[in-house]
Design a protein around this motif. Sequence first.
Motif, PDB file in Angstrom:
ATOM      1  N   ASN A  52       0.803  -1.229   0.000  1.00  0.00           N
ATOM      2  CA  ASN A  52       0.000   0.000   0.000  1.00  0.00           C
ATOM      3  C   ASN A  52       0.834   1.276   0.000  1.00  0.00           C
ATOM      4  O   ASN A  52       0.418   2.305   0.535  1.00  0.00           O
ATOM      5  N   GLY A  53       2.021   1.204  -0.594  1.00  0.00           N
ATOM      6  CA  GLY A  53       2.845   2.403  -0.622  1.00  0.00           C
ATOM      7  C   GLY A  53       3.985   2.297  -1.609  1.00  0.00           C
ATOM      8  O   GLY A  53       4.202   1.249  -2.242  1.00  0.00           O
ATOM      9  N   ILE A  54       4.704   3.391  -1.746  1.00  0.00           N
ATOM     10  CA  ILE A  54       5.891   3.417  -2.591  1.00  0.00           C
ATOM     11  C   ILE A  54       7.035   4.031  -1.788  1.00  0.00           C
ATOM     12  O   ILE A  54       6.855   5.033  -1.093  1.00  0.00           O
ATOM     13  N   ARG A  55       8.206   3.417  -1.876  1.00  0.00           N
ATOM     14  CA  ARG A  55       9.387   3.912  -1.174  1.00  0.00           C
ATOM     15  C   ARG A  55      10.379   4.419  -2.206  1.00  0.00           C
ATOM     16  O   ARG A  55      10.848   3.670  -3.058  1.00  0.00           O
ATOM     17  N   PHE A  56      10.663   5.710  -2.143  1.00  0.00           N
ATOM     18  CA  PHE A  56      11.585   6.313  -3.096  1.00  0.00           C
ATOM     19  C   PHE A  56      13.010   5.844  -2.818  1.00  0.00           C
ATOM     20  O   PHE A  56      13.340   5.437  -1.698  1.00  0.00           O
ATOM     21  N   ASN A  57      13.853   5.912  -3.857  1.00  0.00           N
ATOM     22  CA  ASN A  57      15.248   5.497  -3.685  1.00  0.00           C
ATOM     23  C   ASN A  57      16.166   6.673  -3.978  1.00  0.00           C
ATOM     24  O   ASN A  57      15.941   7.766  -3.464  1.00  0.00           O
ATOM     25  N   SER A  58      17.182   6.487  -4.794  1.00  0.00           N
ATOM     26  CA  SER A  58      18.198   7.526  -4.973  1.00  0.00           C
ATOM     27  C   SER A  58      17.823   8.562  -6.028  1.00  0.00           C
ATOM     28  O   SER A  58      18.601   9.486  -6.281  1.00  0.00           O
TER      29      SER A  58
END
Length: 408
Positions: A52-58
């Motif tokens: 239920n989400g998105i985790r940003f990276n670099s």
Amino acid sequence: MYKQQQFIQVFEYQTLYKGNVYNNVRFEAKYFDALLKLNELHGGKYFNPVYNGIRFNSYVGVLQVGDLVIEVLPKIDGYTSQKSQWHNVLIEMLQVTQELQVNQIGETNVEQQSIHLLDIYFDWFLREVETLIHKGLIKQYYKETKNSLALKGKLEFAGHICKNLVHQERFYTSHQVYDKNHLIHQILSLALSVVERFSKGTYRYGNCKSVQLNFPEVETILADENTFKQVTYNRKNDSYKKVLELARLIILNYAPNVIFGAENMLALLFDMNELWESYVLIKLQQQAKGWIVKGQESKLFWEGKTIRPDIVLQNKATKIQFIIDTKWKNYTYDSISINDLRQIYVYNEFWNAKEGILLYPSPNETKIVITGKYARNNYIGKIGLVTVLDSKGKLNANVGRDIISFFD
């Protein structure tokens, strides 16, 4: 009546959860679904899906999905700061690395925190097009093949027989035309239509429509990477280089109506590791007096494969070389990768370098934290920290001089 744009700011490696409220904006399911599709379209490189989400990276920069704008900002772990501060740091870093020329749109606009990166790039593009219009848009020759009532140019026999079996008064011909309806203007027109689509409901919409009104009517095209490869430059169209670079950035990052629905989407994101490397390289080239500074220098390694350190420094007086490998991540002793240490060793060997440094960003200090000697060949490997921000919390303008101090 168009919806007012909504705006969310996040830091790299932060997670957005569907249904949660950020900056008084609810991250709705339609935005979540659209971003998943957008990420899939770009090979899954921009962020990692979680439950239920998105985790940003670099990747940092800006995304727009319908009326929602998400700005992803860089940040050093352990440093407490305002998002507005890192917003300005990102803009300045993009400016230094020539990814963004802020002076083209006015410094006062950048200082307004309501102005995000898409605003800046779109305004820059519109200003470049306006400048070309005022100078006078160029004409070019291009081949036109169509039916006409007069025999002009070369008669295309196959097409003539196919199209004019009944209408024998017509001629299907190919001939040269000299006007403004050519590939370069067709690309710019397409980019203007993207800017228009993403500017509805904003201050920019009227300006964009005004530019379009003064722009010649040209054939509508679809563009991809190959379209831009067809453009060749000469003295006549050399002034179009910058505006075409911006058009390329806008068009190739635009993803209209992706598979599932009607949300227009655009991602203008930069890998923070590459941006940090470019920033350090440029600052060293500006500030490392008495040194030769090289980036992107590669050497053959094995069976056609090459290796490339981020930065190679050579002292002009002694001819001694040093290697720098930049890392945009928080430093801890446990985070030192054995693969990174191996890379430094190999770089030292192939460039006959005295020593190599793994260079990490730091919120508040510049120093060498570890100096170690490899078990063979007496090569030296160092771990260095360089502060990204100065005492006023702004981007450290003297980062090049700070790094050179490691080699004194």
